[in-house]
Design a protein around this motif. Structure first.
Motif, PDB file in Angstrom:
ATOM      1  N   ALA B 127       0.844  -1.196   0.000  1.00  0.00           N
ATOM      2  CA  ALA B 127       0.000   0.000   0.000  1.00  0.00           C
ATOM      3  C   ALA B 127       0.880   1.247   0.000  1.00  0.00           C
ATOM      4  O   ALA B 127       2.093   1.176   0.188  1.00  0.00           O
ATOM      5  N   LEU B 128       0.245   2.367  -0.212  1.00  0.00           N
ATOM      6  CA  LEU B 128       0.981   3.630  -0.315  1.00  0.00           C
ATOM      7  C   LEU B 128       1.856   3.903   0.900  1.00  0.00           C
ATOM      8  O   LEU B 128       2.951   4.429   0.785  1.00  0.00           O
ATOM      9  N   GLU B 150       4.423   5.293  -1.478  1.00  0.00           N
ATOM     10  CA  GLU B 150       4.437   6.665  -1.966  1.00  0.00           C
ATOM     11  C   GLU B 150       5.860   7.022  -2.410  1.00  0.00           C
ATOM     12  O   GLU B 150       6.105   7.423  -3.533  1.00  0.00           O
ATOM     13  N   ASP B 151       6.790   6.866  -1.480  1.00  0.00           N
ATOM     14  CA  ASP B 151       8.192   7.119  -1.791  1.00  0.00           C
ATOM     15  C   ASP B 151       9.000   5.878  -1.436  1.00  0.00           C
ATOM     16  O   ASP B 151       9.354   5.671  -0.287  1.00  0.00           O
ATOM     17  N   PRO B 152       9.278   5.056  -2.434  1.00  0.00           N
ATOM     18  CA  PRO B 152       9.953   3.781  -2.129  1.00  0.00           C
ATOM     19  C   PRO B 152      11.401   3.950  -1.682  1.00  0.00           C
ATOM     20  O   PRO B 152      12.023   2.990  -1.240  1.00  0.00           O
ATOM     21  N   GLN B 188     -13.934   2.511  -6.421  1.00  0.00           N
ATOM     22  CA  GLN B 188     -13.820   3.913  -6.054  1.00  0.00           C
ATOM     23  C   GLN B 188     -13.021   4.042  -4.757  1.00  0.00           C
ATOM     24  O   GLN B 188     -12.205   4.947  -4.597  1.00  0.00           O
ATOM     25  N   ALA B 189     -13.249   3.114  -3.841  1.00  0.00           N
ATOM     26  CA  ALA B 189     -12.578   3.174  -2.540  1.00  0.00           C
ATOM     27  C   ALA B 189     -11.057   3.135  -2.714  1.00  0.00           C
ATOM     28  O   ALA B 189     -10.330   3.914  -2.101  1.00  0.00           O
ATOM     29  N   SER B 190     -10.573   2.253  -3.563  1.00  0.00           N
ATOM     30  CA  SER B 190      -9.123   2.156  -3.715  1.00  0.00           C
ATOM     31  C   SER B 190      -8.587   3.381  -4.460  1.00  0.00           C
ATOM     32  O   SER B 190      -7.459   3.812  -4.237  1.00  0.00           O
ATOM     33  N   LEU B 191      -9.424   3.938  -5.325  1.00  0.00           N
ATOM     34  CA  LEU B 191      -9.050   5.163  -6.017  1.00  0.00           C
ATOM     35  C   LEU B 191      -8.919   6.302  -5.004  1.00  0.00           C
ATOM     36  O   LEU B 191      -7.934   7.050  -4.995  1.00  0.00           O
ATOM     37  N   ASP B 192      -9.896   6.391  -4.126  1.00  0.00           N
ATOM     38  CA  ASP B 192      -9.878   7.427  -3.099  1.00  0.00           C
ATOM     39  C   ASP B 192      -8.686   7.251  -2.165  1.00  0.00           C
ATOM     40  O   ASP B 192      -8.080   8.223  -1.716  1.00  0.00           O
ATOM     41  N   ALA B 193      -8.368   5.990  -1.873  1.00  0.00           N
ATOM     42  CA  ALA B 193      -7.263   5.732  -0.961  1.00  0.00           C
ATOM     43  C   ALA B 193      -5.928   6.007  -1.639  1.00  0.00           C
ATOM     44  O   ALA B 193      -4.877   5.984  -1.006  1.00  0.00           O
ATOM     45  N   TYR B 195      -4.554   4.175  -3.921  1.00  0.00           N
ATOM     46  CA  TYR B 195      -3.804   2.944  -4.166  1.00  0.00           C
ATOM     47  C   TYR B 195      -3.119   3.001  -5.542  1.00  0.00           C
ATOM     48  O   TYR B 195      -3.762   3.218  -6.572  1.00  0.00           O
ATOM     49  N   GLY B 196      -1.819   2.799  -5.512  1.00  0.00           N
ATOM     50  CA  GLY B 196      -0.978   3.017  -6.678  1.00  0.00           C
ATOM     51  C   GLY B 196      -1.471   2.477  -8.004  1.00  0.00           C
ATOM     52  O   GLY B 196      -1.670   3.237  -8.961  1.00  0.00           O
ATOM     53  N   PRO B 197      -1.686   1.172  -8.128  1.00  0.00           N
ATOM     54  CA  PRO B 197      -2.066   0.610  -9.422  1.00  0.00           C
ATOM     55  C   PRO B 197      -3.295   1.284  -9.999  1.00  0.00           C
ATOM     56  O   PRO B 197      -3.341   1.590 -11.192  1.00  0.00           O
ATOM     57  N   VAL B 198      -4.268   1.523  -9.145  1.00  0.00           N
ATOM     58  CA  VAL B 198      -5.537   2.064  -9.603  1.00  0.00           C
ATOM     59  C   VAL B 198      -5.360   3.505 -10.071  1.00  0.00           C
ATOM     60  O   VAL B 198      -5.854   3.907 -11.131  1.00  0.00           O
ATOM     61  N   VAL B 199      -4.627   4.275  -9.287  1.00  0.00           N
ATOM     62  CA  VAL B 199      -4.405   5.675  -9.618  1.00  0.00           C
ATOM     63  C   VAL B 199      -3.572   5.810 -10.891  1.00  0.00           C
ATOM     64  O   VAL B 199      -3.884   6.598 -11.787  1.00  0.00           O
ATOM     65  N   ARG B 200      -2.531   5.018 -10.982  1.00  0.00           N
ATOM     66  CA  ARG B 200      -1.662   5.139 -12.149  1.00  0.00           C
ATOM     67  C   ARG B 200      -2.348   4.655 -13.417  1.00  0.00           C
ATOM     68  O   ARG B 200      -2.125   5.193 -14.500  1.00  0.00           O
ATOM     69  N   ALA B 201      -3.183   3.642 -13.267  1.00  0.00           N
ATOM     70  CA  ALA B 201      -3.926   3.171 -14.439  1.00  0.00           C
ATOM     71  C   ALA B 201      -4.881   4.267 -14.910  1.00  0.00           C
ATOM     72  O   ALA B 201      -4.989   4.558 -16.110  1.00  0.00           O
ATOM     73  N   GLN B 202      -5.541   4.865 -13.953  1.00  0.00           N
ATOM     74  CA  GLN B 202      -6.480   5.934 -14.267  1.00  0.00           C
ATOM     75  C   GLN B 202      -5.756   7.057 -15.021  1.00  0.00           C
ATOM     76  O   GLN B 202      -6.202   7.540 -16.056  1.00  0.00           O
ATOM     77  N   ARG B 203      -4.620   7.436 -14.482  1.00  0.00           N
ATOM     78  CA  ARG B 203      -3.835   8.506 -15.105  1.00  0.00           C
ATOM     79  C   ARG B 203      -3.392   8.092 -16.499  1.00  0.00           C
ATOM     80  O   ARG B 203      -3.463   8.870 -17.455  1.00  0.00           O
ATOM     81  N   GLY B 204      -2.924   6.866 -16.612  1.00  0.00           N
ATOM     82  CA  GLY B 204      -2.450   6.380 -17.909  1.00  0.00           C
ATOM     83  C   GLY B 204      -3.561   6.423 -18.948  1.00  0.00           C
ATOM     84  O   GLY B 204      -3.351   6.834 -20.090  1.00  0.00           O
ATOM     85  N   TYR B 205      -4.724   6.037 -18.518  1.00  0.00           N
ATOM     86  CA  TYR B 205      -5.873   6.036 -19.429  1.00  0.00           C
ATOM     87  C   TYR B 205      -6.194   7.453 -19.862  1.00  0.00           C
ATOM     88  O   TYR B 205      -6.364   7.738 -21.058  1.00  0.00           O
ATOM     89  N   GLU B 206      -6.265   8.343 -18.872  1.00  0.00           N
ATOM     90  CA  GLU B 206      -6.626   9.724 -19.197  1.00  0.00           C
ATOM     91  C   GLU B 206      -5.608  10.354 -20.135  1.00  0.00           C
ATOM     92  O   GLU B 206      -5.967  11.034 -21.104  1.00  0.00           O
TER      93      GLU B 206
END
Lengths: 339, 339
Positions: B127-128, B150-152, B188-193, B195-206
């Motif tokens: 997790a983040l 967040e910062d590995p 939506q919950a993981s997006l709100d949290a 969570y890396g994969p979900v957020v980055r996928a969303q960004r990649g798509y956009e």
DNA sequence: GCGCTTCGTCGAAGCGCTTCGATGGATCCG
DNA sequence: CGGATCCATCGAAGCGCTTCGACGAAGCGC
């Protein structure tokens, strides 16, 4: 580095062995001394070094589960068993680890067992004649089976009572007035191989139907959604007046829903569906609340572990257990339609 | 009982230490002596006692994977990673074990790590801000991450390049002439949290859509088949001229097929479907050959293990790796329909 | 009040291995 | 051909713990 028992002993001003006895309880320790030792341990963040303990005591305090990681699509059912086993192990102050092994080639098991990194092993998905048992026992480890061999002898084993599960399924549907009840089993290959769960389920179904004077209609089906879809299509083509379907095939289940919908059959108005030995978590993936027989997953794991511990304590192995599934009636079964 | 190294030494008529050196190769051993030792080992069926070795060498030669057993429905994706890790570990003469842990409460991990039964731990589904990292490092074990925080920092980490995966997906569909392309993400919950994969996928798509002047249409979706079904129904209701659907949600995928069929949309004639980060084995459960982006499962596991070994050998941690998915074009994507 | 057991503690002997320093023979080179 | 070097091997000292036997100090019954 990490604190040793000697560090604790020094800080608490007692001897090393007293610390050991305080920890194990194998000899009495004075109340006041115990307090000193405990606070010393807390202060130093002491934890026993597992390897040293194992070496000295000839016990690793570790139990392993041979965990099939190859070719497993759905994890929930397996994981329920593991969760139950982990809890039982923790309760007995044992650690549980999973050994990722292929269920067909026992070499890895040999490697792991030979090094004596565990005191006992739980074998999952035991085949009729499972070579892994010999591997584990030759290494001198205790062995418990989830499922069972042709002749489990005096091994510790825990299985699901599949015959009873099918009896329960048929009984439930018959009570609702169904008479044309089909059974979607697992693959023909596993049936041919004589794999226990599949064979016993088949037998249970046939008996349950025969006992009620009903015509059995069992179809084998590969463990995939498309196979489930095709099985239902074939079923409806051959015997259009089917009103009940029993499915013991986690993945095929997902194909069943689609096929029925496509065929214009409403569930449960036209056809009732009941799933056998499907974990709760999987049942929730179904498109609507599913009537299902939950396998005793955690209980299976816990019993296997407790059996292992009995054997390790020198007691005779407890008798094998054939645990029942529990029926959960939800919304996919209902009264049989009238003609 | 099992043979010890002393037994081997006696039988081969050498000293105990020579046997040890023959085994470890840390000092040269005469050819003839080596033969004697090896046949003695074979004769006695000797295997090193892991605990004794660990105690003496301060190395357990065991690596662990923190394996989430709670709330995991599909095992195949996880298991690919484990299989890759197991192979890499074996190649380096390490054993791999799985620690069944809850991903939310790190106490069990603390217990296991504290006893030093492994030299390093691979954390899955990081997790983040993952409390498990601190637990493992405090115990003095090496740590590798599948996913990343967040910062590995200078941790060993291996992640999937989700942005690239979405870029690939969009590119594939656009090449086929699609312009109205929806993205079914995870919850939506993981997006709100965050969570890396979900957020980055969303960004990649956009980004991928924006770069082509297309209107993005991303919908979150719980990880269950019925949720996938509803998501598609909503999608088709809102934007009826959708011709491409990208799904990064293993379980929702199974609902998608049904919903499209029900809506009378044929795949791929009317709508193309592409799945992102879905294991091959899962893709095969789809009702027909699925176009999908396979995650680099085994490679992730192997890299994590190799990173761990580097660190254990005192080398600096290798740079984090963002591995690409590989596109497999099957039968669920095709040319966009003409209006 | 004398031997008994029981309690609480200590010291020491391993568990089976790795690894360091030492040893003795063979090899090398000028 | 003598000292330096290398190779192959051995013995012994632990690694951090459990457990056995021992021992003084209480507590017991008669």
């Amino acid at each position: 580095m990490a604190a040793t028992m000697q560090d604790v002993a020094d800080l608490a001003q007692v001897s090393l062995s007293t610390v050991s006895y305080a920890l194990s309880g194998k000899r009495p320790v004075g109340a006041e001394t115990r307090v000193r030792i405990e606070s010393a341990m807390a202060e130093l963040g002491f934890r026993r070094h597992a390897a040293a303990r194992a070496l000295a005591s000839r016990r690793t305090h570790v139990l392993a589960v041979a965990y099939p990681v190859y070719g497993v699509a759905l994890g929930a059912t397996l994981n329920e068993i593991v969760a139950g086993a982990a809890a039982a192990a923790r309760a007995a102050e044992y650690e549980l680890v999973l050994w990722p092994v292929s269920s067909v080639e026992p070499e890895m098991l040999h490697e792991l067992a030979g090094q004596r990194t565990a005191d006992g092993v739980v074998l999952m998905e035991v085949a009729l004649d499972d070579p892994r048992i010999a591997v584990v026992e030759t290494a001198g480890l205790a062995c418990a089976l989830i499922g069972r061999t042709e002749d489990p002898g005096d091994h510790v084993w825990v299985d699901i009572d599949f015959e009873d599960a099918l009896e329960q399924s048929v009984a439930h549907l018959v009570e609702l007035g169904h008479r044309d009840i089909a059974f979607i089993n697992r693959s023909q290959a596993s049936l041919d191989a004589g794999y226990g769960p599949v064979v016993r389920a088949q037998r249970g179904y046939e008996r349950a139907m025969a006992a009620r004077g009903l015509r059995p209609l069992a179809v084998p089906c590969d463990v995939t959604p498309p196979a489930g879809r095709r099985a239902v299509q074939r079923l409806l083509a051959d015997v259009p007046d089917i009103t009940g379907v029993i499915v013991m095939n986690e993945l095929a289940l997902f194909g069943v829903a689609g096929a029925l919908r496509e065929a214009g059959r409403s569930v449960p108005r036209d056809v009732s569906v009941i799933a056998v030995a499907v974990a709760h978590e999987i049942s929730e993936m179904y498109e609507r609340p599913l009537t299902y027989l939950a396998p005793p997953g955690p209980e299976q794991g816990a019993r296997a572990i407790r059996g292992l511990l009995e054997v390790l304590d020198g007691h005779p192995a407890p008798a094998g257990a054939n645990l029942p599934c529990v029926l959960h009636v939800r919304e996919t079964t209902g009264p049989a339609p009238r003609h």
